[in-house]
Design an enzyme around this catalytic site. Sequence first.
Site, PDB file in Angstrom:
ATOM      1  N   ASP A   1      63.007 -44.707  12.595  1.00  0.00           N
ATOM      2  CA  ASP A   1      62.340 -45.237  13.793  1.00  0.00           C
ATOM      3  C   ASP A   1      60.889 -44.775  13.752  1.00  0.00           C
ATOM      4  O   ASP A   1      60.472 -43.866  14.463  1.00  0.00           O
ATOM      5  CB  ASP A   1      63.044 -44.748  15.062  1.00  0.00           C
ATOM      6  CG  ASP A   1      62.418 -45.324  16.326  1.00  0.00           C
ATOM      7  OD1 ASP A   1      61.642 -46.304  16.214  1.00  0.00           O
ATOM      8  OD2 ASP A   1      62.666 -44.797  17.418  1.00  0.00           O
ATOM      9  N   ILE A   2      60.129 -45.406  12.879  1.00  0.00           N
ATOM     10  CA  ILE A   2      58.767 -44.960  12.587  1.00  0.00           C
ATOM     11  C   ILE A   2      57.775 -45.751  13.448  1.00  0.00           C
ATOM     12  O   ILE A   2      57.621 -46.962  13.289  1.00  0.00           O
ATOM     13  CB  ILE A   2      58.448 -45.129  11.086  1.00  0.00           C
ATOM     14  CG1 ILE A   2      59.536 -44.454  10.236  1.00  0.00           C
ATOM     15  CG2 ILE A   2      57.077 -44.580  10.785  1.00  0.00           C
ATOM     16  CD1 ILE A   2      59.770 -42.986  10.550  1.00  0.00           C
ATOM     17  N   GLU A   3      57.107 -45.028  14.348  1.00  0.00           N
ATOM     18  CA  GLU A   3      56.233 -45.692  15.314  1.00  0.00           C
ATOM     19  C   GLU A   3      54.836 -45.098  15.363  1.00  0.00           C
ATOM     20  O   GLU A   3      54.016 -45.506  16.190  1.00  0.00           O
ATOM     21  CB  GLU A   3      56.870 -45.649  16.708  1.00  0.00           C
ATOM     22  CG  GLU A   3      58.259 -46.282  16.758  1.00  0.00           C
ATOM     23  CD  GLU A   3      58.806 -46.395  18.171  1.00  0.00           C
ATOM     24  OE1 GLU A   3      57.997 -46.612  19.097  1.00  0.00           O
ATOM     25  OE2 GLU A   3      60.030 -46.273  18.341  1.00  0.00           O
ATOM     26  N   LEU A   4      54.540 -44.124  14.498  1.00  0.00           N
ATOM     27  CA  LEU A   4      53.201 -43.531  14.480  1.00  0.00           C
ATOM     28  C   LEU A   4      52.980 -42.886  13.122  1.00  0.00           C
ATOM     29  O   LEU A   4      53.855 -42.884  12.255  1.00  0.00           O
ATOM     30  CB  LEU A   4      53.032 -42.519  15.623  1.00  0.00           C
ATOM     31  CG  LEU A   4      54.048 -41.373  15.737  1.00  0.00           C
ATOM     32  CD1 LEU A   4      53.671 -40.185  14.867  1.00  0.00           C
ATOM     33  CD2 LEU A   4      54.135 -40.903  17.188  1.00  0.00           C
TER      34      LEU A   4
END
Length: 296
Positions: free
Chosen positions: A150-153
């Site tokens: 869950d890569i968001e940054l």
Amino acid sequence: MARTPQSTALLISLSVLAFLQTSYAGGIAIYWAQNGIEGTLTETCNTGKYSYVNIAFLNKFGNGRTPEINLGGHCDPASNGCTSLSTDIRNCQNRGIKVMLSIGGRDGSYSLSSSKDAQKVADYLWNNFLGGQSSSRPLGDAVLDGIDFDIELGSTKYWDNLARALSGFSKRGRKVYLTAAPQCAFPDRFLGAALNTGLFDHVWVQFYNNAPCQYTTGNTNKLLNSWNRWTSSINSRIFLGLPASSAAAGGGFIPANVLTSQILPVIKRSPKYGGVMLWSYYDDQSGYASTIKSSV
């Protein structure tokens, strides 16, 4: 007995109709641990509602950082207070539920600086959460089924290297499942290259907090157009990622009656349909999964 042209045409028409009406079954995935008021992991799995549980999140890692896991008040990993979760994890797995460790999240400090850094993170995950060995396993000795991205940054590079490194551990006997939660805008800025590896078993696309591709009242077109783009582009089981209540996200919540009557009957025609992913502990209060389970 010879077929007449009329009977042949009828058979073709019936075959086409059957193809158009094909509907695939799916499961429900849930994220767990980001709020202390939700039930325990065992209680979550014992509801019988979920096929996949993502323990969230390992939200500090990579680029020289000392990895840290944040489980939203359920336990204190800094004092080894989360090792007892091994019992819960095994309970879930004994019920046939896949239990993943989700890495990343909206808040945290994480990135990958190189392919070597990706391998280093993969080794850490293998030894501390999967089938490897370590004297400091944060969740105890239970072996998780895989890793959720869950890569968001942070960095946009080297997530494909991490996926390949983790997938490589499957050669040691037990399969390492890979899942991901990209944003519905295609391609995902962080995970596009990783998803193109074809190594991900399940992809739960976040069709929420993304105005260009989420449901809005009376309009399913944006969501369905985006769904078609994902299923035609990615070679994985695709899940419809949704908030479990209107309070769980800033936008994209779909009332259960709309989901079951207007959206699921359409997306379930795809052979890549995997089910529905829900964010998150709000489901304990809303009962959304119970309402939609028979339709998923």
